[in-house]
Design an enzyme around this catalytic site. Structure first.
Site, PDB file in Angstrom:
ATOM      1  N   LYS A  80      12.020  39.675 -12.498  1.00  0.00           N
ATOM      2  CA  LYS A  80      10.814  40.499 -12.373  1.00  0.00           C
ATOM      3  C   LYS A  80      10.946  41.428 -11.171  1.00  0.00           C
ATOM      4  O   LYS A  80      11.433  41.012 -10.109  1.00  0.00           O
ATOM      5  CB  LYS A  80       9.596  39.577 -12.213  1.00  0.00           C
ATOM      6  CG  LYS A  80       8.241  40.282 -12.270  1.00  0.00           C
ATOM      7  CD  LYS A  80       7.110  39.258 -12.228  1.00  0.00           C
ATOM      8  CE  LYS A  80       5.727  39.896 -12.249  1.00  0.00           C
ATOM      9  NZ  LYS A  80       4.641  38.904 -12.205  1.00  0.00           N
ATOM     10  N   SER A 155       1.106  39.453 -15.726  1.00  0.00           N
ATOM     11  CA  SER A 155       1.833  40.638 -15.330  1.00  0.00           C
ATOM     12  C   SER A 155       3.336  40.571 -15.600  1.00  0.00           C
ATOM     13  O   SER A 155       4.007  41.600 -15.578  1.00  0.00           O
ATOM     14  CB  SER A 155       1.604  40.901 -13.846  1.00  0.00           C
ATOM     15  OG  SER A 155       2.138  39.842 -13.069  1.00  0.00           O
ATOM     16  N   SER A 179       0.310  34.868 -14.619  1.00  0.00           N
ATOM     17  CA  SER A 179       1.278  35.909 -14.975  1.00  0.00           C
ATOM     18  C   SER A 179       2.610  35.438 -15.541  1.00  0.00           C
ATOM     19  O   SER A 179       3.373  36.271 -16.038  1.00  0.00           O
ATOM     20  CB  SER A 179       1.538  36.808 -13.775  1.00  0.00           C
ATOM     21  OG  SER A 179       0.483  37.724 -13.653  1.00  0.00           O
TER      22      SER A 179
HETATM   23  N1  GLN Z   1      -4.032  38.544 -14.673  1.00  0.00           N
HETATM   24  C1  GLN Z   1      -4.274  38.005 -13.367  1.00  0.00           C
HETATM   25  C2  GLN Z   1      -4.640  39.115 -12.411  1.00  0.00           C
HETATM   26  O1  GLN Z   1      -4.688  40.209 -12.843  1.00  0.00           O
HETATM   27  C3  GLN Z   1      -3.071  37.230 -12.896  1.00  0.00           C
HETATM   28  C4  GLN Z   1      -2.009  38.058 -12.291  1.00  0.00           C
HETATM   29  C5  GLN Z   1      -0.844  37.250 -11.786  1.00  0.00           C
HETATM   30  O2  GLN Z   1      -0.743  36.047 -12.019  1.00  0.00           O
HETATM   31  N2  GLN Z   1       0.014  37.904 -11.034  1.00  0.00           N
HETATM   32  O3  GLN Z   1      -4.884  38.900 -11.282  1.00  0.00           O
END
Ligand code: GLN
Length: 487
Positions: A80, A155, A179
């Site tokens: 990532k 994400s 994410s």
């Molecule tokens: N979807 C969640 C957010 O927008 C989690 C994001 C993540 O785990 N990096 O904060």
């Protein structure tokens, strides 16, 4: 022999060990696949062709030398793009870091590199990992390999999509509020959010430091245990890293689930859960029951408050963490400015996208003098309640089982106009981060549109080997729920 890109991580590692495949062949097979399917999927932000082939040759030379090598020596991996890779651009999918080339490696990648893994490239994400669809990337969208008009989740959407599309045998993601698990569910792969403190955050660009954790994304549960084994462990460069002996993650893998107590948190099956997700997840619970597990309903009342607490805490931490991007030390700097104030304002206005700005505003607001007690302090108190609630139910149960997301992958663009609706999709994943416990996301069925449905197994801190054991048994009980995607 199976085609290389159709192998699991375990199979590829075996084939390399037996000398049936070289790292060069494996790396070339994946790079070819990337070239062929990337125009459709868009999982990568950077592909490191030359560098990867050089690393592959090194791995092959090492194996030929007869030295003892790590089982993953020569295996390609995708990382990532918020995880620092020395000499290779690490953008966080942000204009702010478009040209940032880290001078050091993140601990997790350093460990994989030392094992002999080959870096195929860096994967797409929501800018600074803020989002649930990868649509917040400043560069391009990623398409779900199971339906190219669908979101891959986020994400870590690129890391999930590249594994599903067979563009990498495994990948690294990061999980602050879901994410790793949610994109794994949307793309039909296996993802682990490890116990907080198990994998070093050194070199992971911080979003919300008290919640962030790196974890592997793979085709199978066994593969996942293999990958987590490599990246976990104490690291003095991360002050929240936990010093303890880590037993091999696959130690209990094949022990079965007979007699294990598995709780289904009632609150995770409440209104708002799609009927098809509910059906697949409860079906999986039944399959475990057939294998001898004891399934019972449990209640975690504080779950109701976890989502608002998460958005207060994560945004507060983000507003503080992102203060470092000031246009002075690194990252984007505005071309013209009259004074220091204008340099800050212009650089940050130009460098950050809308969602990142929204979080910074939210976080700054909840931390400001008049509102701190009402929001930030309250959220910390909720956090304590959530931790205690999980401790209580995990005292009576070996682990918990629930859905990952309320629905399967939705259409690209469907929720981009409504941040609140987007946030609501994180309802089942954020409690785990707030409590710091591990959770394994894995496919458990397909909906009527042929899209994967995911479930998560949650356990007490450092119960990863147990979660892998239950996940493995479930995988065997359900059979091949997701086939290879055709692209
Ligand atoms: N979807 C969640 C957010 O927008 C989690 C994001 C993540 O785990 N990096 O904060």
């Amino acid at each position: 022999m199976k085609e290389i890109t159709s192998m699991t991580l375990t199979e590829l590692s075996e084939a390399l060990r037996r000398g049936e495949v070289t790292s060069r062949e494996a790396t070339e097979a994946y790079l070819d696949r990337v070239e062929r399917v990337e125009p459709k999927v868009g999982a990568y932000l950077t592909v490191c062709r030359e560098e990867a082939l050089r690393q592959a040759d090194e791995a092959d030379a090492l194996r030929r030398s007869g030295q003892k090598v790590h089982p993953l020596c020569g295996v390609p991996v995708a990382v990532k793009d918020n995880i620092c890779t020395r000499g290779i651009r690490t953008t966080c999918a942000s204009k702010m870091l478009e040209d940032f080339v880290p001078p050091y490696d993140a601990c997790a990648w350093e460990k994989l590199r030392s094992a002999g893994c080959v870096l195929l490239g860096k994967t797409n994400l929501d800018e600074f990992a803020m989002g649930s669809t990868t649509e917040n990337s400043a560069f391009h969208v990623t398409h779900n390999p199971w339906g190219l008009d669908r979101v891959p989740g986020g994400s870590s959407g690129g890391s999930a999509a590249c594994v599903a599309a067979r563009e990498a045998p495994f990948s690294l993601g990061s999980d602050t509020g879901g994410s790793i698990r949610q994109p794994a569910a949307f793309c039909g792969v296996v993802g682990m959010k490890p116990t907080y403190g198990m994998v070093s955050r050194y070199g992971l660009v911080a979003f919300a430091s008290s919640l962030d954790q790196i974890g592997p994304m793979t085709h199978t549960v066994e593969d996942n245990a293999l990958a987590l084994d490599v990246i976990c462990g104490y690291d003095r460069r991360d002050t929240t890293s936990v010093k303890r002996g880590y037993t091999p993650m696959n130690r209990q893998l094949k022990d079965g689930v007979k007699g294990l107590k598995i709780g289904l948190p009632r609150e995770m099956f409440a209104e708002g859960l799609s009927a098809e997700v509910r059906e697949a997840v409860t079906g999986a619970a039944k399959a475990l029951e057939k294998q001898g597990a004891i399934i019972r309903e449990v209640s975690i009342p504080s779950l109701e408050y976890a989502l608002p607490a998460y958005y207060v805490l994560s945004s507060a931490e983000a507003s503080s963490n992102l203060a470092r991007f000031d246009g002075v030390r690194y990252g984007h700097r505005a071309a013209e400015y009259a004074d220091l104030e204008e340099l800050y304002v212009k650089s940050r206005s130009e460098g950050f996208g809308a969602e990142v700005k929204r979080r910074i505003l939210l976080g700054t607001y909840t931390l400001s003098a008049g509102y701190f007690d009402a929001y930030y302090k309250k959220a910390l108190q909720v956090r304590t309640l959530v931790i205690r609630d999980f401790e209580r139910v995990l005292h009576d149960c070996d682990c918990l089982l629930g859905p990952v997301a309320p629905t399967t992958a939705y259409k690209l663009g469907e929720k981009t106009m409504s941040p609140l609706e987007m946030y609501l999709g994180d309802i089942h994943t954020v409690p785990v981060n707030i409590a710091g416990i591990p959770a394994l996301s894995m496919p458990c069925g397909l909906d009527r549109a042929g899209l994967p449905v995911g479930l998560q197994l949650m356990g007490a801190t450092f119960s990863e080997p147990l979660l892998y054991r239950v996940g493995y048994a479930l995988e065997k009980a359900l059979g091949e729920v997701v086939k290879e995607v055709s692209l």
